[in-house]
Design a protein around this motif. Structure first.
Motif, PDB file in Angstrom:
ATOM      1  N   UNK A   1       0.815  -1.220   0.000  1.00 39.01           N
ATOM      2  CA  UNK A   1       0.000   0.000   0.000  1.00 39.01           C
ATOM      3  C   UNK A   1       0.847   1.267   0.000  1.00 39.01           C
ATOM      4  N   UNK A   2       2.171   1.129  -0.071  1.00 36.09           N
ATOM      5  CA  UNK A   2       3.082   2.248   0.155  1.00 36.09           C
ATOM      6  C   UNK A   2       3.151   3.274  -0.967  1.00 36.09           C
ATOM      7  N   UNK A   3       2.757   2.928  -2.179  1.00 37.66           N
ATOM      8  CA  UNK A   3       2.838   3.859  -3.313  1.00 37.66           C
ATOM      9  C   UNK A   3       1.488   3.932  -4.029  1.00 37.66           C
ATOM     10  N   UNK A   4       0.503   4.516  -3.398  1.00 40.03           N
ATOM     11  CA  UNK A   4      -0.816   4.580  -4.042  1.00 40.03           C
ATOM     12  C   UNK A   4      -0.801   5.506  -5.252  1.00 40.03           C
ATOM     13  N   UNK A   5      -1.588   5.134  -6.261  1.00 43.44           N
ATOM     14  CA  UNK A   5      -1.758   6.015  -7.404  1.00 43.44           C
ATOM     15  C   UNK A   5      -2.773   7.100  -7.075  1.00 43.44           C
ATOM     16  N   UNK A   6      -3.874   6.692  -6.456  1.00 42.59           N
ATOM     17  CA  UNK A   6      -4.964   7.623  -6.168  1.00 42.59           C
ATOM     18  C   UNK A   6      -5.090   7.831  -4.667  1.00 42.59           C
ATOM     19  N   UNK A   7      -5.164   9.095  -4.269  1.00 38.61           N
ATOM     20  CA  UNK A   7      -5.407   9.414  -2.863  1.00 38.61           C
ATOM     21  C   UNK A   7      -6.904   9.288  -2.610  1.00 38.61           C
ATOM     22  N   UNK A   8      -7.253   8.946  -1.411  1.00 37.93           N
ATOM     23  CA  UNK A   8      -8.660   8.840  -1.065  1.00 37.93           C
ATOM     24  C   UNK A   8      -8.950   7.512  -0.410  1.00 37.93           C
ATOM     25  N   UNK A   9      -9.977   7.505   0.399  1.00 37.80           N
ATOM     26  CA  UNK A   9     -10.394   6.293   1.101  1.00 37.80           C
ATOM     27  C   UNK A   9     -11.804   5.928   0.657  1.00 37.80           C
ATOM     28  N   UNK A  10     -11.924   5.635  -0.636  1.00 35.39           N
ATOM     29  CA  UNK A  10     -13.209   5.226  -1.191  1.00 35.39           C
ATOM     30  C   UNK A  10     -12.955   4.180  -2.278  1.00 35.39           C
ATOM     31  N   UNK A  11     -14.007   3.527  -2.722  1.00 35.85           N
ATOM     32  CA  UNK A  11     -13.852   2.426  -3.682  1.00 35.85           C
ATOM     33  C   UNK A  11     -13.195   2.877  -4.982  1.00 35.85           C
ATOM     34  N   UNK A  12     -13.510   4.065  -5.443  1.00 38.26           N
ATOM     35  CA  UNK A  12     -12.913   4.553  -6.697  1.00 38.26           C
ATOM     36  C   UNK A  12     -11.386   4.637  -6.572  1.00 38.26           C
ATOM     37  N   UNK A  13     -10.901   5.204  -5.483  1.00 39.87           N
ATOM     38  CA  UNK A  13      -9.455   5.296  -5.264  1.00 39.87           C
ATOM     39  C   UNK A  13      -8.855   3.924  -5.035  1.00 39.87           C
ATOM     40  N   UNK A  14      -9.506   3.119  -4.216  1.00 41.11           N
ATOM     41  CA  UNK A  14      -8.976   1.782  -3.922  1.00 41.11           C
ATOM     42  C   UNK A  14      -8.838   0.957  -5.197  1.00 41.11           C
ATOM     43  N   UNK A  15      -9.826   1.033  -6.094  1.00 44.89           N
ATOM     44  CA  UNK A  15      -9.789   0.251  -7.334  1.00 44.89           C
ATOM     45  C   UNK A  15      -8.589   0.635  -8.192  1.00 44.89           C
ATOM     46  N   UNK A  16      -8.223   1.901  -8.205  1.00 41.67           N
ATOM     47  CA  UNK A  16      -7.071   2.356  -8.983  1.00 41.67           C
ATOM     48  C   UNK A  16      -5.750   1.909  -8.357  1.00 41.67           C
ATOM     49  N   UNK A  17      -5.750   1.677  -7.063  1.00 42.28           N
ATOM     50  CA  UNK A  17      -4.524   1.301  -6.358  1.00 42.28           C
ATOM     51  C   UNK A  17      -4.272  -0.201  -6.348  1.00 42.28           C
ATOM     52  N   UNK A  18      -5.276  -1.000  -6.651  1.00 39.46           N
ATOM     53  CA  UNK A  18      -5.113  -2.469  -6.688  1.00 39.46           C
ATOM     54  C   UNK A  18      -4.629  -2.842  -8.085  1.00 39.46           C
ATOM     55  N   UNK A  19      -3.308  -2.855  -8.276  1.00 41.19           N
ATOM     56  CA  UNK A  19      -2.806  -2.992  -9.629  1.00 41.19           C
ATOM     57  C   UNK A  19      -1.426  -3.637  -9.677  1.00 41.19           C
ATOM     58  N   UNK A  20      -1.081  -4.069 -10.874  1.00 37.45           N
ATOM     59  CA  UNK A  20       0.287  -4.419 -11.215  1.00 37.45           C
ATOM     60  C   UNK A  20       0.723  -3.355 -12.208  1.00 37.45           C
ATOM     61  N   UNK A  21       1.748  -2.611 -11.847  1.00 38.63           N
ATOM     62  CA  UNK A  21       2.237  -1.489 -12.656  1.00 38.63           C
ATOM     63  C   UNK A  21       3.524  -1.916 -13.360  1.00 38.63           C
ATOM     64  N   UNK A  22       3.664  -1.525 -14.605  1.00 36.89           N
ATOM     65  CA  UNK A  22       4.809  -1.931 -15.417  1.00 36.89           C
ATOM     66  C   UNK A  22       5.750  -0.763 -15.673  1.00 36.89           C
ATOM     67  N   UNK A  23       7.029  -1.007 -15.450  1.00 34.77           N
ATOM     68  CA  UNK A  23       8.069  -0.021 -15.715  1.00 34.77           C
ATOM     69  C   UNK A  23       9.041  -0.669 -16.705  1.00 34.77           C
ATOM     70  N   UNK A  24       9.198  -0.039 -17.866  1.00 36.96           N
ATOM     71  CA  UNK A  24      10.096  -0.560 -18.890  1.00 36.96           C
ATOM     72  C   UNK A  24      11.539  -0.315 -18.467  1.00 36.96           C
ATOM     73  N   UNK A  25      12.378  -1.332 -18.660  1.00 37.44           N
ATOM     74  CA  UNK A  25      13.796  -1.220 -18.299  1.00 37.44           C
ATOM     75  C   UNK A  25      14.649  -1.302 -19.548  1.00 37.44           C
TER      76      UNK A  25
END
Length: 173
Positions: free
Chosen positions: A149-173
């Motif tokens: 939970x340390x690097x959330x994309x969306x601030x907020x304590x609601x379902x809309x924010x939580x849904x955006x934070x439950x993810x696998x994020x890809x960084x190209x190397x």
């Protein structure tokens, strides 16, 4: 050395944390016990995928690179149909860019303990990696890390924010 120690710690957390959801993550029938997740039937709404931008970047509204994020249901590392489609698009890009690798970051919403969310983020990143490996991407091109939970994309304590934070994020190397 640090990666190995972190991996051991995360593995220990995964074993002790368990899964508190009503539906367990089940192995995909085609994976022969590889530990990958398949989609149980669910009536929960999914986030829509957005088409890629003309530049080839931004498969979704949160992504600025060529690989799009995948999103998960609450307390789950199961890949939805939408997540699998996004991973398919990511796999196509990886196939066309054989010299590139990717770091897959597992993320969670703020609910749950830090330890549990680190383990869940790890399962999410591994689930995405396993899909790409089955697609044909060499495992050596993919690394995983969990930020819980340390690097959330969306601030907020609601379902809309939580849904955006439950993810696998890809960084190209």
């Amino acid at each position: 050395m640090t990666k190995k120690i972190n991996g051991i710690i995360v593995l220990a957390l995964m074993v002790t944390a368990g899964c508190s959801s009503k539906s367990a993550v089940t192995p995909d029938a085609g994976s022969a016990g590889s530990g990958s997740a398949s989609l149980p039937s669910s009536s929960s709404p999914s986030l829509p995928l957005l088409p890629s931008s003309p530049s080839g970047y931004g498969f979704d509204q949160w992504q600025t690179g060529p690989l799009g994020d995948v999103f998960f249901d609450y307390d789950s590392a199961t890949l939805s149909a939408e997540a699998q489609e996004q991973l398919h698009q990511n796999g196509v890009w990886m196939g066309s860019n054989a010299r590139k690798g990717a770091l897959i970051e597992g993320h969670c919403d703020e609910r749950g303990t830090s330890e549990y969310n680190l383990a869940l983020g790890d399962r999410r990143a591994i689930s995405a990696k396993e899909y790409l490996v089955r697609f044909g991407v060499a495992p050596s091109r993919l690394e995983t890390v969990s930020y819980g939970e340390e690097r959330p994309f969306a601030a907020g304590s609601n379902e809309e924010s939580w849904a955006k934070n439950r993810r696998a994020h890809f960084v190209v190397k």
